[in-house]
Design a protein around this motif. Structure first.
Motif, PDB file in Angstrom:
ATOM      1  N   ILE A 224      -1.339  75.438  74.306  1.00 36.12           N
ATOM      2  CA  ILE A 224      -1.516  74.344  75.083  1.00 36.12           C
ATOM      3  C   ILE A 224      -0.258  73.624  75.646  1.00 36.12           C
ATOM      4  O   ILE A 224       0.566  73.604  74.730  1.00 36.12           O
ATOM      5  CB  ILE A 224      -2.204  73.039  74.086  1.00 36.12           C
ATOM      6  CG1 ILE A 224      -3.642  73.685  73.446  1.00 36.12           C
ATOM      7  CG2 ILE A 224      -2.527  71.931  74.811  1.00 36.12           C
ATOM      8  CD1 ILE A 224      -4.131  72.823  72.404  1.00 36.12           C
ATOM      9  N   THR A 225      -0.277  73.431  76.949  1.00 38.31           N
ATOM     10  CA  THR A 225       1.077  72.948  77.369  1.00 38.31           C
ATOM     11  C   THR A 225       0.780  71.648  77.925  1.00 38.31           C
ATOM     12  O   THR A 225      -0.296  71.220  78.203  1.00 38.31           O
ATOM     13  CB  THR A 225       1.658  73.933  78.648  1.00 38.31           C
ATOM     14  OG1 THR A 225       0.719  73.933  79.682  1.00 38.31           O
ATOM     15  CG2 THR A 225       1.835  75.095  78.079  1.00 38.31           C
TER      16      THR A 225
ATOM     17  N   LEU B 170      -2.281  73.194  90.346  1.00 34.68           N
ATOM     18  CA  LEU B 170      -3.098  74.343  90.184  1.00 34.68           C
ATOM     19  C   LEU B 170      -2.009  75.550  89.630  1.00 34.68           C
ATOM     20  O   LEU B 170      -2.596  76.248  88.694  1.00 34.68           O
ATOM     21  CB  LEU B 170      -3.339  75.056  91.463  1.00 34.68           C
ATOM     22  CG  LEU B 170      -4.810  74.360  91.869  1.00 34.68           C
ATOM     23  CD1 LEU B 170      -5.319  75.252  93.217  1.00 34.68           C
ATOM     24  CD2 LEU B 170      -5.976  74.439  90.756  1.00 34.68           C
ATOM     25  N   TRP B 171      -0.732  75.467  90.067  1.00 35.21           N
ATOM     26  CA  TRP B 171       0.139  76.472  89.334  1.00 35.21           C
ATOM     27  C   TRP B 171       0.336  76.123  88.066  1.00 35.21           C
ATOM     28  O   TRP B 171       0.470  77.088  87.074  1.00 35.21           O
ATOM     29  CB  TRP B 171       1.700  76.354  89.996  1.00 35.21           C
ATOM     30  CG  TRP B 171       2.476  77.030  89.460  1.00 35.21           C
ATOM     31  CD1 TRP B 171       2.846  78.255  89.299  1.00 35.21           C
ATOM     32  CD2 TRP B 171       3.985  76.259  89.018  1.00 35.21           C
ATOM     33  NE1 TRP B 171       4.032  78.595  88.767  1.00 35.21           N
ATOM     34  CE2 TRP B 171       4.623  77.379  88.173  1.00 35.21           C
ATOM     35  CE3 TRP B 171       4.249  75.026  88.613  1.00 35.21           C
ATOM     36  CZ2 TRP B 171       5.836  77.169  87.621  1.00 35.21           C
ATOM     37  CZ3 TRP B 171       5.496  74.772  88.127  1.00 35.21           C
ATOM     38  CH2 TRP B 171       6.378  76.012  87.523  1.00 35.21           C
ATOM     39  N   LEU B 172       0.704  74.673  87.700  1.00 36.67           N
ATOM     40  CA  LEU B 172       0.677  74.595  85.952  1.00 36.67           C
ATOM     41  C   LEU B 172      -0.582  74.790  85.185  1.00 36.67           C
ATOM     42  O   LEU B 172      -0.450  75.214  84.275  1.00 36.67           O
ATOM     43  CB  LEU B 172       0.963  73.052  86.090  1.00 36.67           C
ATOM     44  CG  LEU B 172       2.207  72.412  86.501  1.00 36.67           C
ATOM     45  CD1 LEU B 172       2.356  70.824  86.344  1.00 36.67           C
ATOM     46  CD2 LEU B 172       3.495  72.852  85.725  1.00 36.67           C
ATOM     47  N   CYS B 173      -1.611  75.010  85.789  1.00 34.00           N
ATOM     48  CA  CYS B 173      -2.764  75.352  85.180  1.00 34.00           C
ATOM     49  C   CYS B 173      -3.032  76.943  85.186  1.00 34.00           C
ATOM     50  O   CYS B 173      -3.773  77.253  84.454  1.00 34.00           O
ATOM     51  CB  CYS B 173      -4.051  74.811  85.970  1.00 34.00           C
ATOM     52  SG  CYS B 173      -4.426  73.163  85.565  1.00 34.00           S
ATOM     53  N   SER B 174      -2.156  77.287  85.804  1.00 31.04           N
ATOM     54  CA  SER B 174      -2.152  79.020  85.813  1.00 31.04           C
ATOM     55  C   SER B 174      -1.514  79.712  84.699  1.00 31.04           C
ATOM     56  O   SER B 174      -0.370  79.220  84.088  1.00 31.04           O
ATOM     57  CB  SER B 174      -1.365  79.542  87.271  1.00 31.04           C
ATOM     58  OG  SER B 174      -0.337  79.482  87.366  1.00 31.04           O
TER      59      SER B 174
ATOM     60  N   ALA C 123       2.424  79.994  84.736  1.00 34.51           N
ATOM     61  CA  ALA C 123       3.133  78.606  84.392  1.00 34.51           C
ATOM     62  C   ALA C 123       2.952  78.606  82.803  1.00 34.51           C
ATOM     63  O   ALA C 123       3.328  77.127  82.062  1.00 34.51           O
ATOM     64  CB  ALA C 123       2.471  77.422  85.040  1.00 34.51           C
ATOM     65  N   ARG C 124       2.759  79.564  82.058  1.00 31.14           N
ATOM     66  CA  ARG C 124       2.428  79.358  80.529  1.00 31.14           C
ATOM     67  C   ARG C 124       3.670  79.097  79.797  1.00 31.14           C
ATOM     68  O   ARG C 124       3.467  78.667  78.673  1.00 31.14           O
ATOM     69  CB  ARG C 124       1.795  80.821  80.083  1.00 31.14           C
ATOM     70  CG  ARG C 124       2.682  82.142  80.277  1.00 31.14           C
ATOM     71  CD  ARG C 124       1.950  83.417  79.968  1.00 31.14           C
ATOM     72  NE  ARG C 124       2.881  84.730  80.382  1.00 31.14           N
ATOM     73  CZ  ARG C 124       2.923  85.030  81.689  1.00 31.14           C
ATOM     74  NH1 ARG C 124       2.354  84.607  82.578  1.00 31.14           N
ATOM     75  NH2 ARG C 124       3.824  86.210  81.709  1.00 31.14           N
ATOM     76  N   SER C 125       4.782  79.157  80.396  1.00 35.00           N
ATOM     77  CA  SER C 125       5.995  78.870  79.661  1.00 35.00           C
ATOM     78  C   SER C 125       6.768  77.725  80.192  1.00 35.00           C
ATOM     79  O   SER C 125       7.584  77.308  79.830  1.00 35.00           O
ATOM     80  CB  SER C 125       6.991  79.991  79.599  1.00 35.00           C
ATOM     81  OG  SER C 125       6.481  81.386  78.908  1.00 35.00           O
ATOM     82  N   VAL C 126       5.983  76.805  80.979  1.00 37.59           N
ATOM     83  CA  VAL C 126       6.303  75.438  81.673  1.00 37.59           C
ATOM     84  C   VAL C 126       5.689  74.559  80.735  1.00 37.59           C
ATOM     85  O   VAL C 126       4.494  74.452  80.845  1.00 37.59           O
ATOM     86  CB  VAL C 126       6.114  75.539  83.143  1.00 37.59           C
ATOM     87  CG1 VAL C 126       6.439  74.341  83.571  1.00 37.59           C
ATOM     88  CG2 VAL C 126       6.535  76.655  84.111  1.00 37.59           C
ATOM     89  N   ASN C 127       6.675  73.789  79.872  1.00 38.39           N
ATOM     90  CA  ASN C 127       6.075  72.944  78.954  1.00 38.39           C
ATOM     91  C   ASN C 127       7.021  71.933  78.967  1.00 38.39           C
ATOM     92  O   ASN C 127       8.191  72.218  78.759  1.00 38.39           O
ATOM     93  CB  ASN C 127       5.948  73.400  77.648  1.00 38.39           C
ATOM     94  CG  ASN C 127       4.956  72.882  76.590  1.00 38.39           C
ATOM     95  OD1 ASN C 127       4.258  72.040  76.979  1.00 38.39           O
ATOM     96  ND2 ASN C 127       5.128  73.364  75.539  1.00 38.39           N
ATOM     97  N   GLY C 128       6.446  70.643  78.805  1.00 38.03           N
ATOM     98  CA  GLY C 128       7.328  69.526  78.720  1.00 38.03           C
ATOM     99  C   GLY C 128       8.292  69.128  79.843  1.00 38.03           C
ATOM    100  O   GLY C 128       9.214  68.376  79.828  1.00 38.03           O
TER     101      GLY C 128
END
Length: 253
Positions: free
Chosen positions: A173-174, A230-234, A237-242
């Motif tokens: 979960i991000t 949409l990108w953040l949900c993809s 972007a699995r390592s984009v957090n915080g």
């Protein structure tokens, strides 16, 4: 159809940024619950796509949020994508700020994100996949003249996102915030009307004044925010957090 069979909730999903994100997620295969206080408006929007589902919900009410999210999860499954978009933006100088207006802004903009995220997370196991996105603002990154309550509430949203990302490090979960500048939405229209009236200028000149608040001197399109969500949900972007993603035509902090 990356999000086929996933359930998304978009608060404030009947207009503007929320509507754009809801339609995009539905197009990507998700079953999307759109929430808001104007149930007639939500019903008309839900008719735009078979995977949109209207739900009357007031993010300033704990009971409304918790009951609403539970109802949506019972109907369409755990909330794996949560877009906390609902908010208000009513300017007021600090000297004229009232405690009632301050509390209304905090309750809607900050408490609303807290309640929405917490209710959505309660439908997920700690190891399940999830994307939690708050729509903050460039006002969450810098001071905005004549909008102390709004600025403080949006700073709080970013702080909440950062704290939650730390609490869930290593999980699927991000948590992220999108921080747009002035977007061509009904909120900007309303603010332009207020500026035009108070400054005795035309509505067009007032819109131009707001547009100059963006670094590239033009209003943003809702599609620019939608694409970022949409990108953040993809999976990309699995390592984009915080993170606090700025969309304002240039550097703002």
């Amino acid at each position: 159809m990356e999000h086929k069979d996933r359930h998304a909730i978009v608060t404030g999903g009947g207009t503007g940024i929320g509507l754009g994100i809801a339609l995009a997620l539905a197009g990507a295969g998700a079953q999307v619950t759109i929430t808001g206080r104007d149930e007639r408006r939500l019903a008309s929007v839900a008719a735009m796509h078979p995977r949109l589902h209207a739900l009357g919900m007031d993010v300033s009410s704990e009971a409304s949020v918790r009951d609403g999210v539970d109802q949506a999860a019972d109907a369409r499954g755990p909330v794996s994508i949560c877009i906390a978009n609902a908010g208000i933006a009513e300017p007021a100088s600090f000297r004229s700020e009232t405690l009632a207006h301050w509390r209304e802004t905090m309750t809607t903009n900050l408490d609303g994100v807290f309640l929405t995220f917490q209710a959505a997370l309660s439908t997920l196991g700690r190891e399940e996949w999830g994307r939690m996105i708050a729509i903050s603002s460039i006002a969450g990154l810098r001071g905005l003249k004549g909008a102390s309550a709004y600025t403080a509430s949006k700073h709080g949203v970013i702080g909440l996102v950062r704290a939650l990302s730390e609490e869930h490090l290593g999980a699927e979960i991000t948590f992220n915030a999108i921080c747009p500048g002035y977007v061509d939405t009904p909120i900007v229209d309303r603010n332009a009307e207020q500026i035009a009236k108070s400054q005795k200028m035309s509505a067009e000149d007032a819109r131009d004044l707001l547009a100059r608040g963006n670094r590239h001197k033009r209003l943003l399109g809702t599609d620019e925010v939608t694409a970022t969500a949409l990108w953040l949900c993809s999976s990309a972007a699995r390592s984009v957090n915080g993170q606090s993603i700025q969309i304002a035509g240039g550097q703002v902090s």
